[in-house]
Design a protein around this motif. Structure first.
Motif, PDB file in Angstrom:
ATOM      1  N   PHE A 102      88.744  85.533  15.147  1.00 27.72           N
ATOM      2  CA  PHE A 102      88.637  84.246  15.417  1.00 27.72           C
ATOM      3  C   PHE A 102      87.335  84.363  16.288  1.00 27.72           C
ATOM      4  CE2 PHE A 102      88.219  80.089  17.262  1.00 27.72           C
ATOM      5  CZ  PHE A 102      88.383  79.205  16.325  1.00 27.72           C
ATOM      6  N   GLY A 103      86.134  84.538  16.033  1.00 29.81           N
ATOM      7  CA  GLY A 103      84.883  84.800  16.785  1.00 29.81           C
ATOM      8  C   GLY A 103      84.172  83.834  17.101  1.00 29.81           C
ATOM      9  N   ARG A 104      83.048  83.999  17.510  1.00 26.58           N
ATOM     10  CA  ARG A 104      81.834  83.119  17.744  1.00 26.58           C
ATOM     11  C   ARG A 104      81.761  82.219  16.488  1.00 26.58           C
ATOM     12  NH1 ARG A 104      76.481  85.903  19.885  1.00 26.58           N
ATOM     13  NH2 ARG A 104      78.168  86.242  21.403  1.00 26.58           N
ATOM     14  N   SER A 105      81.501  82.499  15.410  1.00 31.68           N
ATOM     15  CA  SER A 105      81.077  81.626  14.224  1.00 31.68           C
ATOM     16  C   SER A 105      82.006  80.583  14.340  1.00 31.68           C
ATOM     17  CB  SER A 105      81.098  82.284  12.992  1.00 31.68           C
ATOM     18  OG  SER A 105      79.740  83.455  13.191  1.00 31.68           O
ATOM     19  N   GLU A 106      83.459  81.006  14.155  1.00 30.11           N
ATOM     20  CA  GLU A 106      84.450  80.265  14.344  1.00 30.11           C
ATOM     21  C   GLU A 106      84.626  79.220  15.388  1.00 30.11           C
ATOM     22  OE1 GLU A 106      85.102  83.378  11.427  1.00 30.11           O
ATOM     23  OE2 GLU A 106      84.900  83.393  13.536  1.00 30.11           O
ATOM     24  N   ALA A 107      84.438  79.704  16.342  1.00 30.35           N
ATOM     25  CA  ALA A 107      84.354  78.905  17.681  1.00 30.35           C
ATOM     26  C   ALA A 107      83.334  77.675  17.775  1.00 30.35           C
ATOM     27  CB  ALA A 107      84.154  79.861  18.866  1.00 30.35           C
ATOM     28  N   GLU A 108      82.250  78.190  16.927  1.00 32.36           N
ATOM     29  CA  GLU A 108      80.884  77.161  16.852  1.00 32.36           C
ATOM     30  C   GLU A 108      81.426  76.544  15.660  1.00 32.36           C
ATOM     31  OE1 GLU A 108      77.766  79.727  16.665  1.00 32.36           O
ATOM     32  OE2 GLU A 108      77.817  79.972  18.862  1.00 32.36           O
ATOM     33  N   GLY A 109      82.456  76.169  14.910  1.00 28.74           N
ATOM     34  CA  GLY A 109      82.850  75.355  13.758  1.00 28.74           C
ATOM     35  C   GLY A 109      82.517  75.979  12.363  1.00 28.74           C
ATOM     36  N   ARG A 110      82.204  77.163  12.457  1.00 34.36           N
ATOM     37  CA  ARG A 110      81.620  77.823  10.919  1.00 34.36           C
ATOM     38  C   ARG A 110      82.565  79.118  10.774  1.00 34.36           C
ATOM     39  NH1 ARG A 110      77.357  78.090  14.256  1.00 34.36           N
ATOM     40  NH2 ARG A 110      77.115  80.310  13.974  1.00 34.36           N
ATOM     41  N   GLY A 111      81.879  80.092  10.009  1.00 35.05           N
ATOM     42  CA  GLY A 111      82.648  81.300   9.730  1.00 35.05           C
ATOM     43  C   GLY A 111      84.057  80.984   8.777  1.00 35.05           C
ATOM     44  N   LEU A 112      85.236  81.539   9.314  1.00 35.34           N
ATOM     45  CA  LEU A 112      86.296  81.552   8.169  1.00 35.34           C
ATOM     46  C   LEU A 112      87.236  80.269   8.646  1.00 35.34           C
ATOM     47  CD1 LEU A 112      86.803  85.420   8.260  1.00 35.34           C
ATOM     48  CD2 LEU A 112      85.546  83.918   6.565  1.00 35.34           C
ATOM     49  N   ARG A 113      86.884  79.394   9.548  1.00 34.33           N
ATOM     50  CA  ARG A 113      87.858  78.135   9.628  1.00 34.33           C
ATOM     51  C   ARG A 113      88.110  77.726   8.384  1.00 34.33           C
ATOM     52  NH1 ARG A 113      86.432  75.768  15.241  1.00 34.33           N
ATOM     53  NH2 ARG A 113      87.344  74.049  14.303  1.00 34.33           N
ATOM     54  N   ASP A 114      87.540  77.204   7.370  1.00 36.70           N
ATOM     55  CA  ASP A 114      87.883  76.461   6.285  1.00 36.70           C
ATOM     56  C   ASP A 114      88.709  77.360   5.196  1.00 36.70           C
ATOM     57  OD1 ASP A 114      86.395  74.384   6.695  1.00 36.70           O
ATOM     58  OD2 ASP A 114      84.656  74.977   5.274  1.00 36.70           O
ATOM     59  N   VAL A 115      88.533  78.726   5.316  1.00 37.84           N
ATOM     60  CA  VAL A 115      89.502  79.682   4.391  1.00 37.84           C
ATOM     61  C   VAL A 115      91.026  79.418   5.345  1.00 37.84           C
ATOM     62  CG1 VAL A 115      90.104  82.256   4.082  1.00 37.84           C
ATOM     63  CG2 VAL A 115      87.687  81.181   3.674  1.00 37.84           C
ATOM     64  N   ILE A 116      91.007  79.659   6.518  1.00 33.20           N
ATOM     65  CA  ILE A 116      92.165  79.507   7.320  1.00 33.20           C
ATOM     66  C   ILE A 116      93.021  78.377   7.161  1.00 33.20           C
ATOM     67  CG2 ILE A 116      93.275  79.443   9.698  1.00 33.20           C
ATOM     68  CD1 ILE A 116      90.842  81.308  10.650  1.00 33.20           C
ATOM     69  N   SER A 117      92.284  77.278   7.129  1.00 32.06           N
ATOM     70  CA  SER A 117      92.770  75.781   7.029  1.00 32.06           C
ATOM     71  C   SER A 117      93.184  75.692   5.458  1.00 32.06           C
ATOM     72  CB  SER A 117      91.664  74.723   7.113  1.00 32.06           C
ATOM     73  OG  SER A 117      91.256  74.781   8.254  1.00 32.06           O
ATOM     74  N   ARG A 118      92.578  76.260   4.506  1.00 34.14           N
ATOM     75  CA  ARG A 118      93.104  76.124   2.963  1.00 34.14           C
ATOM     76  C   ARG A 118      94.316  76.833   2.957  1.00 34.14           C
ATOM     77  NH1 ARG A 118      94.167  73.348  -0.887  1.00 34.14           N
ATOM     78  NH2 ARG A 118      94.030  74.311  -3.002  1.00 34.14           N
ATOM     79  N   ALA A 119      94.266  78.263   3.525  1.00 33.05           N
ATOM     80  CA  ALA A 119      95.438  79.076   3.648  1.00 33.05           C
ATOM     81  C   ALA A 119      96.896  78.036   3.884  1.00 33.05           C
ATOM     82  CB  ALA A 119      95.487  80.215   4.308  1.00 33.05           C
ATOM     83  N   LEU A 120      96.613  77.405   5.128  1.00 39.95           N
ATOM     84  CA  LEU A 120      97.825  76.569   5.497  1.00 39.95           C
ATOM     85  C   LEU A 120      97.990  75.645   4.731  1.00 39.95           C
ATOM     86  CD1 LEU A 120      96.594  76.647   9.405  1.00 39.95           C
ATOM     87  CD2 LEU A 120      98.498  77.916   8.318  1.00 39.95           C
ATOM     88  N   ASP A 121      96.927  74.721   4.114  1.00 42.04           N
ATOM     89  CA  ASP A 121      97.344  73.720   3.162  1.00 42.04           C
ATOM     90  C   ASP A 121      98.164  74.330   1.996  1.00 42.04           C
ATOM     91  OD1 ASP A 121      95.594  71.926   4.518  1.00 42.04           O
ATOM     92  OD2 ASP A 121      94.079  72.263   3.310  1.00 42.04           O
ATOM     93  N   LEU A 122      97.850  75.503   1.657  1.00 37.05           N
ATOM     94  CA  LEU A 122      98.570  76.065   0.721  1.00 37.05           C
ATOM     95  C   LEU A 122     100.072  76.776   0.956  1.00 37.05           C
ATOM     96  CD1 LEU A 122      95.649  77.965  -1.380  1.00 37.05           C
ATOM     97  CD2 LEU A 122      97.057  75.749  -2.072  1.00 37.05           C
ATOM     98  N   GLU A 123     100.485  76.646   2.335  1.00 39.35           N
ATOM     99  CA  GLU A 123     101.514  76.951   2.771  1.00 39.35           C
ATOM    100  C   GLU A 123     101.591  78.844   2.820  1.00 39.35           C
ATOM    101  OE1 GLU A 123     104.972  75.211   1.344  1.00 39.35           O
ATOM    102  OE2 GLU A 123     104.222  73.213   2.114  1.00 39.35           O
ATOM    103  N   ILE A 124     100.395  79.252   3.158  1.00 35.32           N
ATOM    104  CA  ILE A 124     100.287  80.715   3.219  1.00 35.32           C
ATOM    105  C   ILE A 124     100.084  80.906   4.727  1.00 35.32           C
ATOM    106  CG2 ILE A 124      98.800  82.529   2.853  1.00 35.32           C
ATOM    107  CD1 ILE A 124      97.723  81.336   0.351  1.00 35.32           C
ATOM    108  N   PRO A 125     101.078  81.683   5.174  1.00 34.32           N
ATOM    109  CA  PRO A 125     101.085  82.101   6.554  1.00 34.32           C
ATOM    110  C   PRO A 125      99.910  82.962   6.817  1.00 34.32           C
ATOM    111  CG  PRO A 125     103.242  82.680   5.657  1.00 34.32           C
ATOM    112  CD  PRO A 125     102.148  82.338   4.565  1.00 34.32           C
TER     113      PRO A 125
END
Length: 170
Positions: A102-125
Motif C-alpha cells: 500500500f504505497g504512495r499511489s494508494e495513499a494518494e487515492g489511486r493505485g490498487l485501491r479499487d482492486v482491494i475494494s472489489r476483492a472485499l466486495d467479492l468476499e476475497i480475503p
C-alpha cells in the motif's frame, strides 16, 4: 477479511509474501496479487519489477530515467496494467488477494485501491504490506476494518486460519 502487515523498507516483505503465496498455490489454492523484486540497474541503482502471483509473469514497475536522474520513478502505465491484471484475476475468483505494497499511489487515492475494494466486495480475503510512512493513509482507507499483523509467517498463518479457514489453510 483484510489485514495489513507492517514493515520497514529493508524488511523482507516480498520474500515472506512469496513463500505464503507459493505454499498456498502448492496446496491448490487460487492466489491473486503480486510481489516485488528489485534488480540492479547501471543507471539508477535499482529497478523494481512485480511478479503476478497467478500467472508468474514479471514486468518492471519503475522507469529508468537515465544516469542524471535521482532514482527511478514509478511507471504509471505499468501500475495501470498491473491493476487491470489483478482486477481480472479477482473477478475470475481467488481464494486470496496479496498486495505487496500500500504505497504512495494508494495513499494518494489511486493505485490498487479499487482492486482491494472489489476483492472485499467479492468476499476475497486481502493481505497488504504497509510501510510505516503510509500507515495513516492505510488507516484512513480501511477505517478500522483491517487487522494489523506483524511481519511474521506465524502471524500471517494465524490470520489465514481464522479467515475463511475452510479455503485458506496453508
Amino acid at each position: 477479511m483484510l489485514a495489513g502487515i507492517a514493515f520497514q523498507p529493508k524488511d523482507p516483505i516480498d520474500d515472506l509474501l512469496a513463500r505464503i503465496a507459493d505454499t498456498m498455490l502448492a496446496n491448490g489454492k487460487s492466489v491473486a496479487g503480486y510481489v516485488q523484486k528489485r534488480r540492479k540497474d547501471a543507471d539508477c541503482g535499482t529497478l523494481v519489477h512485480v511478479r503476478n502471483l497467478r500467472s508468474g509473469d514479471e514486468m518492471p514497475i519503475t522507469k529508468n530515467r537515465g544516469k542524471m536522474a535521482k532514482g527511478c520513478k514509478l511507471d504509471g502505465d505499468a501500475l495501470s496494467t498491473l491493476a487491470a491484471q489483478l482486477a481480472r484475476d479477482v473477478e475470475a475468483g481467488s481464494d486470496i488477494l496479496i498486495i505487496a505494497r500500500f504505497g504512495r499511489s494508494e495513499a494518494e487515492g489511486r493505485g490498487l485501491r479499487d482492486v482491494i475494494s472489489r476483492a472485499l466486495d467479492l468476499e476475497i480475503p486481502v493481505l497488504v504490506g504497509v510501510r510505516d510512512e503510509y500507515r495513516a493513509a492505510w488507516d484512513a482507507f480501511h477505517g478500522g476494518y483491517a487487522d494489523a499483523l506483524a511481519l511474521s509467517t506465524q502471524a500471517i498463518e494465524n490470520w489465514l486460519s481464522q479467515t475463511r479457514a475452510d479455503t485458506l489453510a496453508v
